[in-house]
Design a protein around this motif. Sequence first.
Motif, PDB file in Angstrom:
ATOM      1  N   GLY A  48       0.818  -1.204   0.000  1.00  0.00           N
ATOM      2  CA  GLY A  48       0.000   0.000   0.000  1.00  0.00           C
ATOM      3  C   GLY A  48       0.852   1.256   0.000  1.00  0.00           C
ATOM      4  N   GLU A  49       1.902   1.245   0.816  1.00  0.00           N
ATOM      5  CA  GLU A  49       2.811   2.398   0.829  1.00  0.00           C
ATOM      6  C   GLU A  49       3.447   2.594  -0.539  1.00  0.00           C
ATOM      7  OE1 GLU A  49       6.380   4.527   0.642  1.00  0.00           O
ATOM      8  OE2 GLU A  49       6.402   2.329   0.542  1.00  0.00           O
ATOM      9  N   LEU A  50       3.878   1.496  -1.131  1.00  0.00           N
ATOM     10  CA  LEU A  50       4.516   1.567  -2.440  1.00  0.00           C
ATOM     11  C   LEU A  50       3.523   2.030  -3.505  1.00  0.00           C
ATOM     12  CD1 LEU A  50       7.433   0.942  -3.250  1.00  0.00           C
ATOM     13  CD2 LEU A  50       6.676  -1.333  -3.967  1.00  0.00           C
ATOM     14  N   GLY A  51       2.290   1.530  -3.420  1.00  0.00           N
ATOM     15  CA  GLY A  51       1.271   1.911  -4.389  1.00  0.00           C
ATOM     16  C   GLY A  51       0.901   3.373  -4.315  1.00  0.00           C
ATOM     17  N   ARG A  52       0.785   3.904  -3.098  1.00  0.00           N
ATOM     18  CA  ARG A  52       0.459   5.321  -2.953  1.00  0.00           C
ATOM     19  C   ARG A  52       1.607   6.207  -3.434  1.00  0.00           C
ATOM     20  NH1 ARG A  52      -1.827   2.904   1.533  1.00  0.00           N
ATOM     21  NH2 ARG A  52       0.006   3.298   2.848  1.00  0.00           N
ATOM     22  N   ALA A  53       2.834   5.768  -3.171  1.00  0.00           N
ATOM     23  CA  ALA A  53       3.982   6.533  -3.649  1.00  0.00           C
ATOM     24  C   ALA A  53       4.050   6.504  -5.176  1.00  0.00           C
ATOM     25  CB  ALA A  53       5.272   5.975  -3.046  1.00  0.00           C
ATOM     26  N   ALA A  54       3.852   5.327  -5.764  1.00  0.00           N
ATOM     27  CA  ALA A  54       3.929   5.196  -7.228  1.00  0.00           C
ATOM     28  C   ALA A  54       2.883   6.045  -7.926  1.00  0.00           C
ATOM     29  CB  ALA A  54       3.773   3.734  -7.628  1.00  0.00           C
ATOM     30  N   GLY A  55       1.737   6.228  -7.299  1.00  0.00           N
ATOM     31  CA  GLY A  55       0.672   7.020  -7.892  1.00  0.00           C
ATOM     32  C   GLY A  55       0.751   8.496  -7.587  1.00  0.00           C
ATOM     33  N   SER A  56       1.753   8.914  -6.834  1.00  0.00           N
ATOM     34  CA  SER A  56       1.852  10.316  -6.435  1.00  0.00           C
ATOM     35  C   SER A  56       2.425  11.159  -7.560  1.00  0.00           C
ATOM     36  CB  SER A  56       2.742  10.452  -5.193  1.00  0.00           C
ATOM     37  OG  SER A  56       4.092  10.153  -5.512  1.00  0.00           O
ATOM     38  N   ALA A  57       2.115  12.436  -7.517  1.00  0.00           N
ATOM     39  CA  ALA A  57       2.637  13.365  -8.517  1.00  0.00           C
ATOM     40  C   ALA A  57       4.159  13.449  -8.444  1.00  0.00           C
ATOM     41  CB  ALA A  57       2.021  14.746  -8.314  1.00  0.00           C
ATOM     42  N   GLN A  58       4.706  13.385  -7.234  1.00  0.00           N
ATOM     43  CA  GLN A  58       6.150  13.498  -7.071  1.00  0.00           C
ATOM     44  C   GLN A  58       6.889  12.359  -7.753  1.00  0.00           C
ATOM     45  OE1 GLN A  58       8.022  12.587  -3.207  1.00  0.00           O
ATOM     46  NE2 GLN A  58       8.993  14.602  -3.325  1.00  0.00           N
ATOM     47  N   VAL A  59       6.463  11.130  -7.501  1.00  0.00           N
ATOM     48  CA  VAL A  59       7.158   9.978  -8.071  1.00  0.00           C
ATOM     49  C   VAL A  59       6.952   9.916  -9.579  1.00  0.00           C
ATOM     50  CG1 VAL A  59       7.241   7.453  -8.109  1.00  0.00           C
ATOM     51  CG2 VAL A  59       7.181   8.677  -5.926  1.00  0.00           C
ATOM     52  N   GLN A  60       5.768  10.291 -10.058  1.00  0.00           N
ATOM     53  CA  GLN A  60       5.561  10.337 -11.499  1.00  0.00           C
ATOM     54  C   GLN A  60       6.494  11.358 -12.148  1.00  0.00           C
ATOM     55  OE1 GLN A  60       1.458  10.570 -12.742  1.00  0.00           O
ATOM     56  NE2 GLN A  60       0.792   9.064 -11.234  1.00  0.00           N
ATOM     57  N   GLU A  61       6.759  12.449 -11.448  1.00  0.00           N
ATOM     58  CA  GLU A  61       7.711  13.438 -11.953  1.00  0.00           C
ATOM     59  C   GLU A  61       9.128  12.877 -11.936  1.00  0.00           C
ATOM     60  OE1 GLU A  61       9.116  16.988 -13.573  1.00  0.00           O
ATOM     61  OE2 GLU A  61       7.088  16.164 -13.431  1.00  0.00           O
ATOM     62  N   TRP A  62       9.482  12.129 -10.902  1.00  0.00           N
ATOM     63  CA  TRP A  62      10.787  11.456 -10.901  1.00  0.00           C
ATOM     64  C   TRP A  62      10.953  10.595 -12.149  1.00  0.00           C
ATOM     65  CZ3 TRP A  62      10.962   9.069  -5.263  1.00  0.00           C
ATOM     66  CH2 TRP A  62      11.108  10.110  -4.330  1.00  0.00           C
ATOM     67  N   GLY A  63       9.922   9.806 -12.444  1.00  0.00           N
ATOM     68  CA  GLY A  63      10.003   8.928 -13.598  1.00  0.00           C
ATOM     69  C   GLY A  63      10.186   9.688 -14.895  1.00  0.00           C
ATOM     70  N   ALA A  64       9.427  10.777 -15.059  1.00  0.00           N
ATOM     71  CA  ALA A  64       9.538  11.578 -16.277  1.00  0.00           C
ATOM     72  C   ALA A  64      10.923  12.196 -16.403  1.00  0.00           C
ATOM     73  CB  ALA A  64       8.455  12.656 -16.277  1.00  0.00           C
ATOM     74  N   ARG A  65      11.455  12.699 -15.296  1.00  0.00           N
ATOM     75  CA  ARG A  65      12.771  13.345 -15.351  1.00  0.00           C
ATOM     76  C   ARG A  65      13.887  12.332 -15.595  1.00  0.00           C
ATOM     77  NH1 ARG A  65      12.705  17.966 -10.554  1.00  0.00           N
ATOM     78  NH2 ARG A  65      11.090  19.297 -11.521  1.00  0.00           N
ATOM     79  N   ALA A  66      13.809  11.173 -14.965  1.00  0.00           N
ATOM     80  CA  ALA A  66      14.833  10.147 -15.189  1.00  0.00           C
ATOM     81  C   ALA A  66      14.853   9.726 -16.650  1.00  0.00           C
ATOM     82  CB  ALA A  66      14.572   8.945 -14.286  1.00  0.00           C
ATOM     83  N   ASN A  67      13.681   9.635 -17.254  1.00  0.00           N
ATOM     84  CA  ASN A  67      13.596   9.263 -18.659  1.00  0.00           C
ATOM     85  C   ASN A  67      14.078  10.390 -19.573  1.00  0.00           C
ATOM     86  OD1 ASN A  67      12.350   7.484 -20.918  1.00  0.00           O
ATOM     87  ND2 ASN A  67      11.422   9.492 -21.243  1.00  0.00           N
ATOM     88  N   ALA A  68      13.786  11.640 -19.201  1.00  0.00           N
ATOM     89  CA  ALA A  68      14.134  12.783 -20.040  1.00  0.00           C
ATOM     90  C   ALA A  68      15.613  13.143 -19.964  1.00  0.00           C
ATOM     91  CB  ALA A  68      13.297  14.001 -19.644  1.00  0.00           C
ATOM     92  N   HIS A  69      16.321  12.669 -18.938  1.00  0.00           N
ATOM     93  CA  HIS A  69      17.742  12.975 -18.764  1.00  0.00           C
ATOM     94  C   HIS A  69      18.529  11.662 -18.716  1.00  0.00           C
ATOM     95  CE1 HIS A  69      15.656  16.558 -17.214  1.00  0.00           C
ATOM     96  NE2 HIS A  69      16.692  17.218 -17.680  1.00  0.00           N
ATOM     97  N   PRO A  70      18.844  11.097 -19.868  1.00  0.00           N
ATOM     98  CA  PRO A  70      19.542   9.807 -19.908  1.00  0.00           C
ATOM     99  C   PRO A  70      20.907   9.873 -19.241  1.00  0.00           C
ATOM    100  CG  PRO A  70      18.665  10.396 -22.076  1.00  0.00           C
ATOM    101  CD  PRO A  70      18.559  11.617 -21.213  1.00  0.00           C
ATOM    102  N   PRO A  71      21.443   8.728 -18.855  1.00  0.00           N
ATOM    103  CA  PRO A  71      22.764   8.696 -18.222  1.00  0.00           C
ATOM    104  C   PRO A  71      23.860   9.204 -19.160  1.00  0.00           C
ATOM    105  CG  PRO A  71      21.986   6.481 -18.727  1.00  0.00           C
ATOM    106  CD  PRO A  71      20.839   7.389 -18.952  1.00  0.00           C
ATOM    107  N   VAL A  72      24.931   9.699 -18.564  1.00  0.00           N
ATOM    108  CA  VAL A  72      26.039  10.284 -19.319  1.00  0.00           C
ATOM    109  C   VAL A  72      27.336   9.568 -18.929  1.00  0.00           C
ATOM    110  CG1 VAL A  72      27.371  12.376 -19.757  1.00  0.00           C
ATOM    111  CG2 VAL A  72      24.887  12.515 -19.445  1.00  0.00           C
ATOM    112  N   LEU A  73      28.100   9.158 -19.930  1.00  0.00           N
ATOM    113  CA  LEU A  73      29.360   8.452 -19.703  1.00  0.00           C
ATOM    114  C   LEU A  73      30.519   9.441 -19.555  1.00  0.00           C
ATOM    115  CD1 LEU A  73      31.183   5.910 -19.687  1.00  0.00           C
ATOM    116  CD2 LEU A  73      31.176   6.028 -22.196  1.00  0.00           C
TER     117      LEU A  73
END
Length: 555
Positions: A48-73
Amino acid sequence: MAATTHTVTNQVPPLVGHDVFAADRALSEAVERHVAPGVLPVALEELGELGRAAGSAQVQEWGARANAHPPVLRTHDRFGHRVDEVGFHPSWHRLLGHAVSAGLTDAWGRPAGHVRRAAGFLVWTQAEAGHGCPLSMTHAAVPTLRTDPALAAEWEPLLTSHTYVEGLRNPMEKAGALLGMGMTEKQGGTDVRSNTTRAEALSGADGYLLTGHKWFCSAPMSDGFLVLAQAAGGLSCFLVPRVLPDGTRNVFAIQRLKDKLGNRSNASAEVEFDGTWARRVGEEGRGVRTIIEMVAATRLDCVVGSAALMRQAVSQAVHHSAYRRAFGGLLIDKPLMRNVLADLALESEAATVLAMRLAAAYDEDTDEERAFLRLAVPAAKYWVTKRCSAVVGEALECLGGNGYVEESGMPRLLREAPLNSIWEGSGNVQALDVLRALQREPRALDAFLREVGRARGADHRLDAAIKGLLTELADLEGVEARARRVVERIALVLQGSLLVRWAPPEVSDAFCASRLGGDWGSAFGTLPHSLDLASVVARARPDADQRRGRGSDGG
């Protein structure tokens, strides 16, 4: 521009601020089914804790930003020294840290550990799929390391730790560690026995020096890697740490990062070994056998990961249709759209129920369940991962042009969808693996037939499909050419049997009528119109308030 021309109406509110776990009926019911009563309250609380976090605006923003800024070598520091480091966006570390703290690398020693972890993995990777790679490999490495008790004693507590420690240093000085895997080489690909990386034993020392390359090595900032190399006794498995016991960096030359279709937040690298120190895991010449349990566990994660992508895509499609109006009413109330949504929901639920049944088999860990997994894992890996792209593509279309826009998040899901079908052995590899199990391990087929037999007599279409499968398996002449057909039938019969036993009648009836009974077209949205499709769609809705009986227009 006049303000009156820019009034926004009929746009769907974002799917945010909801409990991803609790809103997923198929998943939450599977957890309640497979977790013992004494452990269930703890499991439900953590999920339940994980589900509420995954559905939060903050974590969804984390996901979008991680995807938008790929790793750099960064191969060298400013003085010219090789450092071979990959930098990730802070959101990547936040996602990975939350996942580790939630126990998503800790399954092998906890009660109902595999079901709890699989459910958490399915929930959490809906926020962002790329960081699931190091989670999966770290989790899956445990059974391989256990072939060497001394190595397992050192590494297993670190891999199953609930503490994420960023950065490279001696792993024995860290509170938690991540592990990766490198098997694929340029010339061989899936044919790992053609690997050319050499391993030379150090005289009088417990170690080897590796020379060679790995064409794909994911999550290169992990603390160590299980790799295959040719030793004097044949292809063998080795553990390669990034940092040596004395604190110096091991030779681990990252040549470049792959520019991938999807999975953008995760780094996949080409790596060169040149006198790279390693410890052997298992016996010389038995590398594939040593690492095979890790491969099987990561294949199951491919099934779980695809189920997560499907669930997220279907959730977005149903949510959109519940709010979007067209042609005088809500899309969700239109018979044709309802048919499409129900069809997608069936695919998603069947994938989830199958993934969780496989995780439960790992927890049971009996001879019967191990035999069942031998056949069921590659069959599920083949079928569920193949269905993922079709489901996500159709779900995107439910959003129309809005779904084709990056801001919707659907293009990211679509780019990610083919991945799990390719990683850990593509479709033909899985199909051939099923054939090997059928031909060499009769106990695997026996266990599978006992599993699907538990639903016999409950649905005539399932009974007919089981009979047809037995007829197909009775003639293995020239079976390789029809291997995909056979494996597809195995997977569908297994999914049907599980849904007949555990899903609501409207779900199992629709699945059996379409997937097993043949009353289905070649595209989604072709279910028999006489079925209770409204109930199937309502069950798939991600907004819990709506499913408890509020009006379908959100009021």
